[in-house]
Write a protein that holds these residues in place. Sequence first.
Motif, PDB file in Angstrom:
ATOM      1  N   ILE A 169      39.850 -49.657 -11.425  1.00  0.00           N
ATOM      2  CA  ILE A 169      40.881 -48.518 -11.163  1.00  0.00           C
ATOM      3  C   ILE A 169      41.803 -48.298 -12.378  1.00  0.00           C
ATOM      4  O   ILE A 169      42.001 -47.109 -12.608  1.00  0.00           O
ATOM      5  N   LEU A 170      42.407 -49.597 -12.626  1.00  0.00           N
ATOM      6  CA  LEU A 170      43.278 -49.543 -13.630  1.00  0.00           C
ATOM      7  C   LEU A 170      43.018 -50.731 -14.492  1.00  0.00           C
ATOM      8  O   LEU A 170      43.322 -52.002 -14.284  1.00  0.00           O
ATOM      9  N   ASP A 171      42.531 -50.541 -15.832  1.00  0.00           N
ATOM     10  CA  ASP A 171      42.108 -51.608 -16.806  1.00  0.00           C
ATOM     11  C   ASP A 171      43.297 -51.974 -17.357  1.00  0.00           C
ATOM     12  O   ASP A 171      44.239 -51.521 -17.444  1.00  0.00           O
ATOM     13  N   ILE A 172      42.971 -52.926 -18.516  1.00  0.00           N
ATOM     14  CA  ILE A 172      44.237 -53.804 -18.914  1.00  0.00           C
ATOM     15  C   ILE A 172      45.068 -52.682 -19.705  1.00  0.00           C
ATOM     16  O   ILE A 172      46.278 -53.054 -20.157  1.00  0.00           O
ATOM     17  N   ASN A 173      44.207 -51.636 -20.328  1.00  0.00           N
ATOM     18  CA  ASN A 173      45.132 -50.691 -20.995  1.00  0.00           C
ATOM     19  C   ASN A 173      45.760 -49.611 -20.237  1.00  0.00           C
ATOM     20  O   ASN A 173      46.545 -48.882 -20.847  1.00  0.00           O
TER      21      ASN A 173
ATOM     22  N   LYS B 265      39.971 -41.790  -7.999  1.00  0.00           N
ATOM     23  CA  LYS B 265      38.317 -41.922  -8.057  1.00  0.00           C
ATOM     24  C   LYS B 265      37.866 -40.985  -9.160  1.00  0.00           C
ATOM     25  O   LYS B 265      36.784 -41.313  -9.927  1.00  0.00           O
ATOM     26  N   SER B 266      38.416 -39.632  -9.095  1.00  0.00           N
ATOM     27  CA  SER B 266      37.903 -38.722 -10.229  1.00  0.00           C
ATOM     28  C   SER B 266      38.244 -39.154 -11.522  1.00  0.00           C
ATOM     29  O   SER B 266      37.585 -39.061 -12.504  1.00  0.00           O
ATOM     30  N   ALA B 267      39.381 -39.863 -11.810  1.00  0.00           N
ATOM     31  CA  ALA B 267      39.895 -40.379 -13.182  1.00  0.00           C
ATOM     32  C   ALA B 267      38.886 -41.693 -13.630  1.00  0.00           C
ATOM     33  O   ALA B 267      38.385 -41.467 -14.607  1.00  0.00           O
ATOM     34  N   TRP B 268      38.408 -42.264 -12.506  1.00  0.00           N
ATOM     35  CA  TRP B 268      37.607 -43.180 -12.786  1.00  0.00           C
ATOM     36  C   TRP B 268      36.177 -42.576 -13.142  1.00  0.00           C
ATOM     37  O   TRP B 268      35.343 -43.359 -14.314  1.00  0.00           O
ATOM     38  N   ALA B 269      35.600 -41.725 -12.473  1.00  0.00           N
ATOM     39  CA  ALA B 269      34.377 -41.067 -12.754  1.00  0.00           C
ATOM     40  C   ALA B 269      34.539 -40.391 -14.225  1.00  0.00           C
ATOM     41  O   ALA B 269      33.643 -40.347 -15.052  1.00  0.00           O
ATOM     42  N   LEU B 270      35.563 -39.912 -14.637  1.00  0.00           N
ATOM     43  CA  LEU B 270      35.715 -39.246 -15.897  1.00  0.00           C
ATOM     44  C   LEU B 270      35.359 -40.279 -16.957  1.00  0.00           C
ATOM     45  O   LEU B 270      34.924 -40.024 -18.089  1.00  0.00           O
ATOM     46  N   ARG B 271      35.955 -41.590 -16.615  1.00  0.00           N
ATOM     47  CA  ARG B 271      35.820 -42.677 -17.631  1.00  0.00           C
ATOM     48  C   ARG B 271      34.410 -43.258 -17.720  1.00  0.00           C
ATOM     49  O   ARG B 271      34.225 -44.023 -18.641  1.00  0.00           O
ATOM     50  N   ASN B 272      33.517 -42.891 -16.607  1.00  0.00           N
ATOM     51  CA  ASN B 272      32.320 -43.343 -16.648  1.00  0.00           C
ATOM     52  C   ASN B 272      31.150 -42.434 -16.472  1.00  0.00           C
ATOM     53  O   ASN B 272      30.366 -42.594 -15.594  1.00  0.00           O
TER      54      ASN B 272
END
Lengths: 438, 248
Positions: A306-310, A321-328
């Motif tokens: 959900i929140l990576d090191i950056n 969830k939408s934010a994650w989907a956009l990154r993937n």
Amino acid sequence: MITYSHHEVICMEIMDKLAILSDAAKYDVSCSSSGSSRINSSSGLGNTAPGGICHSWSADGRCISLLKILMTNYCTFDCAYCINRRSNDVPRAIFSPEEMAELTINFYRRNYIEGLFLSSGVLRDPDYTMELILRTLVILREVHSFNGYIHAKAIPGASRKLVEMTCIYADRVSVNIELPSSESLALLAPDKTYSSIFKPMDVISQNLREKRPYALTGGRTRQFAPAGQTTQLIVGASPETDRNILLLSQNLYRKVLMKRVYYSAYVPVSDNPLLPTVTSPPLQREHRIYQADWLMRFYGFEAEEILDINSAYLDQELDPKSAWALRNLHLFPMEVNRVSYSNLLRIPGIGVRSAKRIVRARKIRNLTLENLKRLGVVTRRARYFITCNGQFHGGNRIDSFDLRHCLRSKQNRNIQNLQLPLFPSYHETLLPKRICAD
Amino acid sequence: MRRLITFEYDGTFDGLLSAIFCSYSGTGFPDRIISSPQGCQGNLFENKKVLTDRVKAERVYKAVVTKISGRALKNVYYAFLSEKDGIERHILSYLHLGWKLGKQVDSALSDPSVMAVFESSRKVSRERHLFLGLVRFTRINEVYYSRIKPDHNILPLLGDHFQQRMPGHSWVIHDIRREQAIIYQDQNWFLCEMEGIHVPRDPDEEERSYQILWKRYFNHIWIRNRTNPGLQRQHMPLKYWKEIVEMQ
């Protein structure tokens, strides 16, 4: 001259105490009455429903299920963020265990509540306070044969035996961490050490792991805290990031058998210079953290996904969830008629309920976009991420920036950027360490 | 042109099951199933009056449980209690499909009748759960009395819960929209008509003080910076407020 009957005089006293002590308890946001299933005896009063029951909703939209109240708001601690801190000049009151039990029983009979949520300021010392709480519970269970729901707070620093006894009489026991790092705790609540908070938590989780019922005198047995334990973190009173908070919660769920972590947006109750100056509680931030918490508990996400090191903070415009989907985006589109349940959960617009219905319905026939809509899927969002029998309904494949615009909900289109409160400069030099519960 | 067939039943669950039995006995499926309290409509339709027959109803009941599933029976009963217009015809289609598919029928959500039954059943289930919390008792002369005004006929679904909750006290839950009530006394609850029965409603001093205490509590736990009346109304619709102590 107005004269009052004896009954009226007693009522006025209780009325005032009730006003003071319920006012003082409201910042502990845990409210559920679920997690425990107890059948009443034929002569007892009350039962518990496994799913919990909401009896009312207050003007702030929160559900009221329990009589949430403090035994007393006298307190020897001086936690900066707390309205009941020792140095604050507020009217103080105290209920006797008998009064507390009487009030609970009478509200319960009228179906106003599902049970009692009893917390307390620290009167004299943790053990003395813990005993007062315990006495109330014993009166309820033994004298009134009360079988409804009881959530009791464990006071940080209370002895093992008292915490265990409380767990035997209560359905749920919790001790609040409040501040997500030991540095913040040391600064804002020096009377509470991390070990005074984690010790009772460990006592509870050890006993929960063993799962044996406790025998009481008279041959009856009681289960140990059947609804488990929870805790609370305050969001926005101290500089920890969303990532710090989520990692802490993840640790708690994994290591201490925490049933739930509650997040409470910091409500400014003091002008202590150590606390941020905010005009209103960070509700949007709290909301996003709850959504992320849900992803960890029900959608199989890990905090690091959900929140990576950056990224320190959750996107305020988009749900996590939408934010994650956009990154993937490389994982999409997914074919709804074939992908696994855990993959369905990853699709924006598909919740746990819809995912379960899809799995059931697709056994009978292949699902179209129209079918999905009927099943409760938010196709307005999901269509960019799925195919139905190979058909893609998301228009031309657009880039993630445009997609982001489509996924923002109507309210959030107007939202201001997250404004992080300014903390006093010495806070910035402290790097909050990761907290482990061991 | 075939005349449209309408079955008329007495409005009870047994009556509906009897109508379903009749649908299979040769005259063909009706286009509509209506309950007599609603009255007949026009002469374009040929209304067949269905007599409620316990034996026939039992057979249908058993056929649902054994050949479809217990859950299907619950869905049908709850959908019936929704009192939604035309739900009876959907129930018939749902069962017809159920007797073909067995317990898989509950997954066939793409069929409009299955969906209709499923949604009505869920609405009733939701309202029932909501009322488990919204019922407010007032103590009058040793009896705990409550008034409710639900959209759907959830009254029979409340009895078991409150019997378990308060076995030691007599209580009454009065549906003022339908003028019916469930009454609990001596270890049992039963449904009864309330037309014309006068109920004393004035609480005594002690009762009023508990109501005031509760209102006080309700007002004090509200966190002012988080005021959100829209959210409150979303969970607890305005239409129910009249019977809820703290909203009065």
